[in-house]
Write an enzyme that holds these catalytic residues in place. Structure first.
Site, PDB file in Angstrom:
ATOM      1  N   GLY A  46     -26.264  -3.930 -17.926  1.00  0.00           N
ATOM      2  CA  GLY A  46     -25.683  -3.551 -16.649  1.00  0.00           C
ATOM      3  C   GLY A  46     -24.498  -2.621 -16.835  1.00  0.00           C
ATOM      4  O   GLY A  46     -23.748  -2.750 -17.805  1.00  0.00           O
ATOM      5  N   TYR A  57     -22.041   2.082  -7.845  1.00  0.00           N
ATOM      6  CA  TYR A  57     -21.362   2.103  -9.144  1.00  0.00           C
ATOM      7  C   TYR A  57     -20.887   3.506  -9.500  1.00  0.00           C
ATOM      8  O   TYR A  57     -20.116   3.665 -10.447  1.00  0.00           O
ATOM      9  CB  TYR A  57     -22.306   1.619 -10.262  1.00  0.00           C
ATOM     10  CG  TYR A  57     -22.740   0.184 -10.196  1.00  0.00           C
ATOM     11  CD1 TYR A  57     -22.221  -0.704  -9.256  1.00  0.00           C
ATOM     12  CD2 TYR A  57     -23.693  -0.297 -11.080  1.00  0.00           C
ATOM     13  CE1 TYR A  57     -22.644  -2.021  -9.193  1.00  0.00           C
ATOM     14  CE2 TYR A  57     -24.125  -1.619 -11.038  1.00  0.00           C
ATOM     15  CZ  TYR A  57     -23.600  -2.464 -10.094  1.00  0.00           C
ATOM     16  OH  TYR A  57     -24.027  -3.771 -10.045  1.00  0.00           O
ATOM     17  N   GLY A  86     -31.152  -7.372 -19.664  1.00  0.00           N
ATOM     18  CA  GLY A  86     -30.890  -5.964 -19.407  1.00  0.00           C
ATOM     19  C   GLY A  86     -29.460  -5.598 -19.726  1.00  0.00           C
ATOM     20  O   GLY A  86     -28.637  -6.452 -20.087  1.00  0.00           O
ATOM     21  N   PRO A 127     -38.159  -7.145 -17.884  1.00  0.00           N
ATOM     22  CA  PRO A 127     -37.534  -7.684 -19.098  1.00  0.00           C
ATOM     23  C   PRO A 127     -36.474  -8.725 -18.773  1.00  0.00           C
ATOM     24  O   PRO A 127     -35.717  -8.585 -17.808  1.00  0.00           O
ATOM     25  CB  PRO A 127     -36.921  -6.453 -19.766  1.00  0.00           C
ATOM     26  CG  PRO A 127     -37.684  -5.284 -19.195  1.00  0.00           C
ATOM     27  CD  PRO A 127     -38.001  -5.686 -17.792  1.00  0.00           C
ATOM     28  N   GLY A 155     -47.150  -8.852  -9.569  1.00  0.00           N
ATOM     29  CA  GLY A 155     -47.939  -8.729 -10.782  1.00  0.00           C
ATOM     30  C   GLY A 155     -47.309  -7.889 -11.866  1.00  0.00           C
ATOM     31  O   GLY A 155     -47.802  -7.866 -12.998  1.00  0.00           O
ATOM     32  N   HIS A 175     -28.115  -4.071  -1.911  1.00  0.00           N
ATOM     33  CA  HIS A 175     -27.014  -4.550  -2.744  1.00  0.00           C
ATOM     34  C   HIS A 175     -26.184  -5.663  -2.096  1.00  0.00           C
ATOM     35  O   HIS A 175     -25.699  -6.571  -2.775  1.00  0.00           O
ATOM     36  CB  HIS A 175     -26.098  -3.358  -3.065  1.00  0.00           C
ATOM     37  CG  HIS A 175     -25.232  -3.534  -4.250  1.00  0.00           C
ATOM     38  ND1 HIS A 175     -24.667  -2.479  -4.923  1.00  0.00           N
ATOM     39  CD2 HIS A 175     -24.810  -4.630  -4.908  1.00  0.00           C
ATOM     40  CE1 HIS A 175     -23.950  -2.921  -5.939  1.00  0.00           C
ATOM     41  NE2 HIS A 175     -24.009  -4.221  -5.945  1.00  0.00           N
TER      42      HIS A 175
END
Length: 282
Positions: A18, A48, A16, A13, A9, A106
């Site tokens: 990254g 990252y 994005g 967006p 629910g 990931h």
């Protein structure tokens, strides 16, 4: 900014920013430009090594936390149940946040089945709003679906016009899982970017070939993170909401030959098994 509704629910967006393969200093320089351009969805990961920089840039932006959608990811070393809870907290600490909007596993290796229960606990504790998977094939997604009390809300995989993932989408139809596409522009592949179909449509709509591809993603209900360090390109990548491709044009793109740029191996590559101390970030 167009939003997609996830199966819990909540909304996400459609575009994005990254920070894959960006150093901490690059994040500090360019993420503020992206936020200034209008991006409110930021995608990072513990692997990252730039969560600290993301958190600093977000804090410095002055944007209310509730207006931002922050995603991070855990690498397979974090999956075992006990470790997963520890590493959820560690990511939040590096980001300097009380919660993230989305946390993903990931890579499809290791003890992701037991770890999923820890991810569900993080949702119930309010540390994570939504949880999902990245790079998982259907049979491993099914392992999660079979034991999940909270279904994955998002699946992040390679998606572009040369690999539209229609088969996987069909297999997951009815789950409400939102797809996110990495390599949305083919990782800069000139052959893809210069396809005559895109050139013709760009001429018709007064857009660039890249904007045509991103518009295709939008109408495919794919969340994308088109990577750029160029502030003008950041703005261009958001300028796709004032036109719409028709059915024939979408079909023409869908009918392009299919072949992925990267095949996720069944067994973990060496780099996935390498132990990393994610706290060592600057």
């Amino acid at each position: 900014m167009q939003q997609f509704t996830m199966n819990n629910g909540l909304t996400i967006p459609s575009i994005g920013y990254g920070v894959f393969q960006m150093s901490g200093n690059e994040v500090r320089e360019h993420l503020p430009e992206a936020i200034q351009a209008g991006y409110r969805h930021i995608d990072t990961a513990n692997a990252y090594f730039n969560e600290v920089a993301v958190g600093e840039a977000v804090k410095a932006s002055g944007i209310n936390r509730e207006e931002l959608f922050i995603t991070t990811k855990l690498f397979p070393q974090s999956y075992p149940y006990e470790q997963c809870g520890i590493d959820v907290d560690a990511s939040l600490e590096r980001l300097g946040m009380d919660y993230v909007d989305l946390m993903l596993f990931h890579q499809p290796y290791g003890d992701y089945v037991s770890g999923w229960k820890s991810m569900e606990e993080a949702v119930k504790a309010g540390k994570v709003k939504s949880i999902g998977l990245s790079n998982f094939p259907m049979h491993k997604i099914q392992e999660i679906l079979d034991i999940a009390d909270i279904k994955p809300a998002v699946l992040q995989v390679e998606i572009n016009p040369y690999w539209n993932q229609h088969e996987l989408k069909s297999q997951l139809e009815g789950t409400g899982i939102v797809f996110e596409g990495w390599y949305p522009l083919g990782h800069g592949d000139r052959k893809l970017l210069e396809e005559p179909t895109f050139t013709e449509l760009a001429d018709k709509y007064g857009k660039t070939n890249m904007q045509i591809i991103l518009r295709w993603h939008l109408q495919e209900d794919n969340v994308t993170f088109p990577k750029t360090l160029n502030a003008q390109h950041m703005r261009d990548n958001l300028d796709i909401f004032d036109f719409e491709l028709d059915t024939d044009e979408m079909n023409a793109i869908d009918n392009l030959p299919q072949n992925p740029y990267y095949q996720v191996p069944e067994e973990p590559p060496v780099f996935v098994l390498t132990h990393n101390d994610y706290s060592q970030q600057v």
